[in-house]
Write an enzyme that holds these catalytic residues in place. Sequence first.
Site, PDB file in Angstrom:
ATOM      1  N   ASP A   1       0.697  -1.144  -0.318  1.00  0.00           N
ATOM      2  CA  ASP A   1      -0.008   0.029   0.126  1.00  0.00           C
ATOM      3  C   ASP A   1       0.731   1.199  -0.061  1.00  0.00           C
ATOM      4  O   ASP A   1       2.027   1.194   0.161  1.00  0.00           O
ATOM      5  CB  ASP A   1      -0.900   0.047   1.136  1.00  0.00           C
TER       6      ASP A   1
ATOM      7  N   ASN B   1      -8.106  -2.622  13.929  1.00  0.00           N
ATOM      8  CA  ASN B   1      -9.593  -3.016  13.169  1.00  0.00           C
ATOM      9  C   ASN B   1      -9.541  -4.239  12.550  1.00  0.00           C
ATOM     10  O   ASN B   1     -10.357  -4.334  11.772  1.00  0.00           O
ATOM     11  CB  ASN B   1     -10.052  -1.716  12.657  1.00  0.00           C
TER      12      ASN B   1
ATOM     13  N   HIS C   1      -7.588  -4.763   9.755  1.00  0.00           N
ATOM     14  CA  HIS C   1      -7.234  -4.779   8.267  1.00  0.00           C
ATOM     15  C   HIS C   1      -5.852  -5.127   7.995  1.00  0.00           C
ATOM     16  O   HIS C   1      -4.937  -5.373   8.717  1.00  0.00           O
ATOM     17  CB  HIS C   1      -7.256  -3.107   8.101  1.00  0.00           C
TER      18      HIS C   1
ATOM     19  N   GLU D   1      -9.677  -2.013   4.799  1.00  0.00           N
ATOM     20  CA  GLU D   1     -10.622  -1.570   6.164  1.00  0.00           C
ATOM     21  C   GLU D   1     -11.838  -2.576   6.369  1.00  0.00           C
ATOM     22  O   GLU D   1     -12.333  -2.824   5.274  1.00  0.00           O
ATOM     23  CB  GLU D   1     -10.855  -0.182   5.960  1.00  0.00           C
TER      24      GLU D   1
END
Length: 240
Positions: free
Chosen positions: A67, A136, A138, A143
């Site tokens: 990313d 979270n 990810h 996400e």
Amino acid sequence: MEVRIMENAFEISKEVSSILINKVKENPHAVLGFATGASPVETYKRMIEAFEKGEVSFKNVTTFNLDEYCGLTHEDENSYYWFMKENLFGKVDIDYEKVNFLSGDEAKSEKSCREYSEKISQAGGIDIQLLGIGTNGHIGFNEPADSFSDGPFKVRLTSSTISSNSKYFVNKKMPEYALTMGIGDIMRARRIVLIATGEGKADAVFKMIKGEVSPSCPASVLQNHNDVIVYLDKESAKLL
Ligand code: F6R
């Protein structure tokens, strides 16, 4: 999913670096998928040490990073490209022609998303994809969502990710958008190695391993992959 609980991040880094180095020794033209963030830093240090001792060369390796932040060029010290230069590429004999990144440069980002999966398959697919996990759940910057993505896309980062990563930004506000490989790209890697350390990851680690497979915890999709090793320290494994 194989789960290995180790004493600490240093012990994890010794094992994970060996997996990557052995792959490169077996196939000097291996294709490696890299992650940024705190989780892989120790592993990259062990890889640099092995290179410095002459145990391994990365000059024929092709790399794909997961990313990149939107709006940050390779020259920006907050970019993930810069991070990889500082933490690995600049300290080993990587061939920058074989380094692949999604482009944070707004003018190029759409095209780079369109072409990235094709580039991965032209390189023969990813042999080993290294991952961290967000608090979270990810992976990459996939996400929590309503469905699993396939190819690379532009994502709006959640407030949880922004609050976890803002501290790394120097002289700049953290971008709210990023480009990420999709879940499909990650799942097509032949082998996946995920590192999680610290108590803050315990809940996400529990959901990834013991929860139902759901895009509300993107990492849970790894339960469907046939060659995943998860390296945890005691703190991140404490809810298992
Ligand atoms: C980074 C990435 C992210 C991180 C995750 C964990 O390239 O794709 O998914 O792996 O946010 O970050 P750290 O390791 O900093 O806790």
